[in-house]
Design a protein around this motif. Structure first.
Motif, PDB file in Angstrom:
ATOM      1  N   GLY A 338       4.507   7.016  -1.602  1.00 45.85           N
ATOM      2  CA  GLY A 338       4.300   5.582  -1.791  1.00 45.85           C
ATOM      3  C   GLY A 338       3.499   4.955  -0.671  1.00 45.85           C
ATOM      4  O   GLY A 338       3.421   3.728  -0.568  1.00 45.85           O
ATOM      5  N   TYR A 339       2.884   5.780   0.189  1.00 47.18           N
ATOM      6  CA  TYR A 339       2.054   5.269   1.259  1.00 47.18           C
ATOM      7  C   TYR A 339       0.651   4.992   0.718  1.00 47.18           C
ATOM      8  O   TYR A 339       0.124   5.744  -0.099  1.00 47.18           O
ATOM      9  CB  TYR A 339       1.973   6.272   2.415  1.00 47.18           C
ATOM     10  CG  TYR A 339       3.171   6.266   3.334  1.00 47.18           C
ATOM     11  CD1 TYR A 339       4.471   6.316   2.822  1.00 47.18           C
ATOM     12  CD2 TYR A 339       3.017   6.205   4.711  1.00 47.18           C
ATOM     13  CE1 TYR A 339       5.577   6.307   3.659  1.00 47.18           C
ATOM     14  CE2 TYR A 339       4.110   6.198   5.569  1.00 47.18           C
ATOM     15  CZ  TYR A 339       5.390   6.248   5.031  1.00 47.18           C
ATOM     16  OH  TYR A 339       6.471   6.239   5.863  1.00 47.18           O
ATOM     17  N   ALA A 340       0.053   3.931   1.211  1.00 46.37           N
ATOM     18  CA  ALA A 340      -1.270   3.498   0.753  1.00 46.37           C
ATOM     19  C   ALA A 340      -2.344   3.974   1.723  1.00 46.37           C
ATOM     20  O   ALA A 340      -2.250   3.728   2.930  1.00 46.37           O
ATOM     21  CB  ALA A 340      -1.313   1.983   0.637  1.00 46.37           C
ATOM     22  N   LYS A 341      -3.346   4.647   1.196  1.00 45.29           N
ATOM     23  CA  LYS A 341      -4.470   5.086   2.022  1.00 45.29           C
ATOM     24  C   LYS A 341      -5.554   4.011   2.025  1.00 45.29           C
ATOM     25  O   LYS A 341      -5.942   3.506   0.967  1.00 45.29           O
ATOM     26  CB  LYS A 341      -5.049   6.391   1.480  1.00 45.29           C
ATOM     27  CG  LYS A 341      -6.272   6.883   2.262  1.00 45.29           C
ATOM     28  CD  LYS A 341      -6.895   8.100   1.595  1.00 45.29           C
ATOM     29  CE  LYS A 341      -8.175   8.514   2.310  1.00 45.29           C
ATOM     30  NZ  LYS A 341      -8.851   9.646   1.638  1.00 45.29           N
ATOM     31  N   ILE A 342      -6.031   3.657   3.213  1.00 45.78           N
ATOM     32  CA  ILE A 342      -7.154   2.732   3.334  1.00 45.78           C
ATOM     33  C   ILE A 342      -8.120   3.243   4.400  1.00 45.78           C
ATOM     34  O   ILE A 342      -7.743   4.055   5.254  1.00 45.78           O
ATOM     35  CB  ILE A 342      -6.722   1.287   3.700  1.00 45.78           C
ATOM     36  CG1 ILE A 342      -6.254   1.206   5.162  1.00 45.78           C
ATOM     37  CG2 ILE A 342      -5.656   0.762   2.760  1.00 45.78           C
ATOM     38  CD1 ILE A 342      -6.155  -0.206   5.699  1.00 45.78           C
ATOM     39  N   THR A 343      -9.350   2.771   4.335  1.00 45.48           N
ATOM     40  CA  THR A 343     -10.288   2.909   5.445  1.00 45.48           C
ATOM     41  C   THR A 343     -10.342   1.539   6.098  1.00 45.48           C
ATOM     42  O   THR A 343     -10.897   0.591   5.538  1.00 45.48           O
ATOM     43  CB  THR A 343     -11.677   3.356   4.961  1.00 45.48           C
ATOM     44  OG1 THR A 343     -11.539   4.610   4.281  1.00 45.48           O
ATOM     45  CG2 THR A 343     -12.633   3.517   6.122  1.00 45.48           C
ATOM     46  N   GLN A 344      -9.735   1.429   7.269  1.00 45.02           N
ATOM     47  CA  GLN A 344      -9.464   0.136   7.897  1.00 45.02           C
ATOM     48  C   GLN A 344     -10.746  -0.559   8.357  1.00 45.02           C
ATOM     49  O   GLN A 344     -11.665   0.073   8.864  1.00 45.02           O
ATOM     50  CB  GLN A 344      -8.505   0.371   9.084  1.00 45.02           C
ATOM     51  CG  GLN A 344      -8.307  -0.800   9.986  1.00 45.02           C
ATOM     52  CD  GLN A 344      -9.185  -0.716  11.214  1.00 45.02           C
ATOM     53  OE1 GLN A 344      -9.908   0.247  11.414  1.00 45.02           O
ATOM     54  NE2 GLN A 344      -9.152  -1.750  12.019  1.00 45.02           N
ATOM     55  N   ARG A 345     -10.814  -1.880   8.146  1.00 47.68           N
ATOM     56  CA  ARG A 345     -11.997  -2.666   8.498  1.00 47.68           C
ATOM     57  C   ARG A 345     -11.786  -3.570   9.716  1.00 47.68           C
ATOM     58  O   ARG A 345     -12.725  -3.864  10.433  1.00 47.68           O
ATOM     59  CB  ARG A 345     -12.436  -3.532   7.320  1.00 47.68           C
ATOM     60  CG  ARG A 345     -12.913  -2.741   6.101  1.00 47.68           C
ATOM     61  CD  ARG A 345     -14.039  -1.789   6.469  1.00 47.68           C
ATOM     62  NE  ARG A 345     -14.800  -1.336   5.316  1.00 47.68           N
ATOM     63  CZ  ARG A 345     -14.438  -0.355   4.511  1.00 47.68           C
ATOM     64  NH1 ARG A 345     -13.288   0.286   4.711  1.00 47.68           N
ATOM     65  NH2 ARG A 345     -15.204   0.014   3.501  1.00 47.68           N
ATOM     66  N   ASN A 346     -10.582  -4.083   9.903  1.00 46.05           N
ATOM     67  CA  ASN A 346     -10.292  -4.955  11.045  1.00 46.05           C
ATOM     68  C   ASN A 346      -8.892  -4.662  11.555  1.00 46.05           C
ATOM     69  O   ASN A 346      -8.064  -4.074  10.851  1.00 46.05           O
ATOM     70  CB  ASN A 346     -10.423  -6.434  10.648  1.00 46.05           C
ATOM     71  CG  ASN A 346     -11.870  -6.866  10.506  1.00 46.05           C
ATOM     72  OD1 ASN A 346     -12.590  -7.013  11.481  1.00 46.05           O
ATOM     73  ND2 ASN A 346     -12.308  -7.052   9.260  1.00 46.05           N
ATOM     74  N   LYS A 347      -8.630  -5.091  12.769  1.00 49.27           N
ATOM     75  CA  LYS A 347      -7.396  -4.736  13.454  1.00 49.27           C
ATOM     76  C   LYS A 347      -6.165  -5.388  12.829  1.00 49.27           C
ATOM     77  O   LYS A 347      -6.172  -6.561  12.465  1.00 49.27           O
ATOM     78  CB  LYS A 347      -7.493  -5.155  14.925  1.00 49.27           C
ATOM     79  CG  LYS A 347      -6.260  -4.795  15.746  1.00 49.27           C
ATOM     80  CD  LYS A 347      -6.446  -5.193  17.193  1.00 49.27           C
ATOM     81  CE  LYS A 347      -5.192  -4.896  17.997  1.00 49.27           C
ATOM     82  NZ  LYS A 347      -5.355  -5.243  19.424  1.00 49.27           N
TER      83      LYS A 347
END
Length: 419
Positions: A338-347
């Motif tokens: 249930g963890y969401a994968k993202i490519t982070q854009r800001n802190k």
């Protein structure tokens, strides 16, 4: 009433997917050449093919811009480019130059051609001319009023389509024909390389006193005399429909996924609500206006739609955007935990309250309960752009949901640890 299309810009494959998921009927994109947004990320042919497949699987059209004003040395490359586009089957080409139009007709006659706003389409005879050449659609000049567009609709063939901008940045020059960028920087706006000198700060120099700069004061910060407010027609969907416009176009092929998601979702709901009933549209006006202000903007104007702009359509004291929300990333997938994968854009940090922005109109506040990097190591914060992260949120999101945080929340959380 004519069928109405919501047409959304995309600067990259990620943004195209966002536009599709958040309500676009059609998306317009640019390749790596021959479009008027040279500084946008733009699409390789492989990315175009992927984007077209993604959109078509969901019943959404894709249009490709090739709207430069071509010189001789552009033409052979354009011919090869159209041959390549023929293989990946976009739904239309957006063109302004008659030479480019001719080559497109020769190389891919099965693909619709739409005439760009750059072609200065200000009267019904111009529309009729392009119709007779084989164009399916003409994009109206931004300098037209709704009354003029309605008259054009009455005087052109029923099966010819009108596309008009309804939201986004406004160019100070007539239909975008500008030489300032070329003059100051050598970058040609009509070849896609505009440096936006209309947003710069200016002073006046008197001919007989060269070198003596006379400020044009609006306040102590100076005056941005060419800096237009942004177009926003969210309050005038009934008038747009009445004018007979077929495609409602959003400006912004250099904007972020957050901007695209916000504008697409808001206009999608406004259009659908109006088509259901004008009463529902009027009742939800507060929500539309609140949501549309959550994307970057420079204050709003209705442009030329209700008459010639005046001094109230310019911003004289600043050239900066109003930006109330920070873009964090898009949910790329949900793993078995249930963890969401993202490519982070800001802190952002563990413990922060952020917001899930859903395509159906809901904004869901959630707490970041845990965070891991791509190696499986726990991290307390995400200070590095483009970092791949797995998030445990207090509510499990869905793929393609967008994460954002209100700027005041982001500022309150600046003290969070970077470790």
């Amino acid at each position: 009433m004519r069928n109405v299309e919501l047409l959304i810009p995309a600067s990259s494959l990620e943004v195209l997917k966002t536009a599709v998921i958040f309500g676009a009927d059609a998306v317009y994109i640019g390749g790596e050449a021959f479009g008027l947004r040279a500084k946008a990320k733009n699409f390789s042919l492989e990315e175009m093919e992927q984007g077209i497949a993604f959109a078509h699987e969901r019943g959404v059209k894709v249009y490709v811009t090739a709207n430069i004003l071509a010189h001789n040395y552009d033409l052979d490359g354009a011919r090869n480019y159209f041959r390549e586009l023929k293989e990946i089957k976009p739904d239309a080409l957006i063109i302004s130059d008659p030479g480019m139009f001719t080559i497109a007709k020769q190389e891919c006659p099965e693909i619709e051609i739409h005439i760009s706003t750059q072609a200065n389409n200000t009267n019904y005879m111009t529309y009729q001319f392009w119709y007779e050449q084989g164009a399916k659609r003409v994009v109206s000049a931004r300098e037209l009023s709704l009354r003029e567009i309605k008259e054009i609709r009455e005087k052109i063939p029923e099966d010819m389509e009108i596309e008009s901008f309804i939201h986004g940045a406004m160019c100070i020059s007539y239909s975008g024909r500008c030489l300032l960028s070329n003059y100051f920087t050598g970058r040609d706006a009509n070849k896609g390389a505009c440096t936006h000198p209309c947003r710069w700060k200016y002073a006046v120099v008197e001919e007989k006193r060269p070198g003596e700069y006379l400020p044009v004061y609006e306040n102590e910060r100076g005056t941005y005399i060419f800096n237009s407010k942004d177009l926003c027609m969210i309050e005038y969907i009934p008038e747009i429909m009445d004018a007979g416009i077929d495609s409602l176009k959003i400006e912004g092929r250099m904007k972020t996924a957050l901007y695209v998601a916000t504008v697409a979702r808001t206009y999608r709901k406004a259009i659908d609500d109006f088509l259901e009933s004008e009463e529902k549209y009027r009742a939800n006006m507060g929500w539309y206006k609140e949501e549309i202000s959550k994307c970057t903007y420079r204050q709003f104007t209705t442009g030329f739609y209700f008459g010639k702009p005046d001094e109230n359509t310019q911003i004289y004291d600043s050239n900066t955007y109003i930006n109330e929300y920070i873009y964090l990333g898009i949910i790329e997938e949900i793993d078995e935990r249930g963890y969401a994968k993202i490519t982070q854009r800001n802190k952002f940090c563990v413990g922060d309250t952020i917001e899930i922005m859903k395509p159906d109109g809901r904004n869901v506040p959630v707490v970041v309960e845990d965070m891991f990097d791509s190696e499986g190591a726990h991290v307390d914060s995400a200070p590095h752009p483009q970092q791949e992260l797995y998030l445990k949120l207090s509510e499990v999101p869905q793929q393609y949901d967008l994460l954002r945080v209100a700027k005041e929340e982001e500022q309150r959380d600046e003290q969070c640890s970077d470790n």
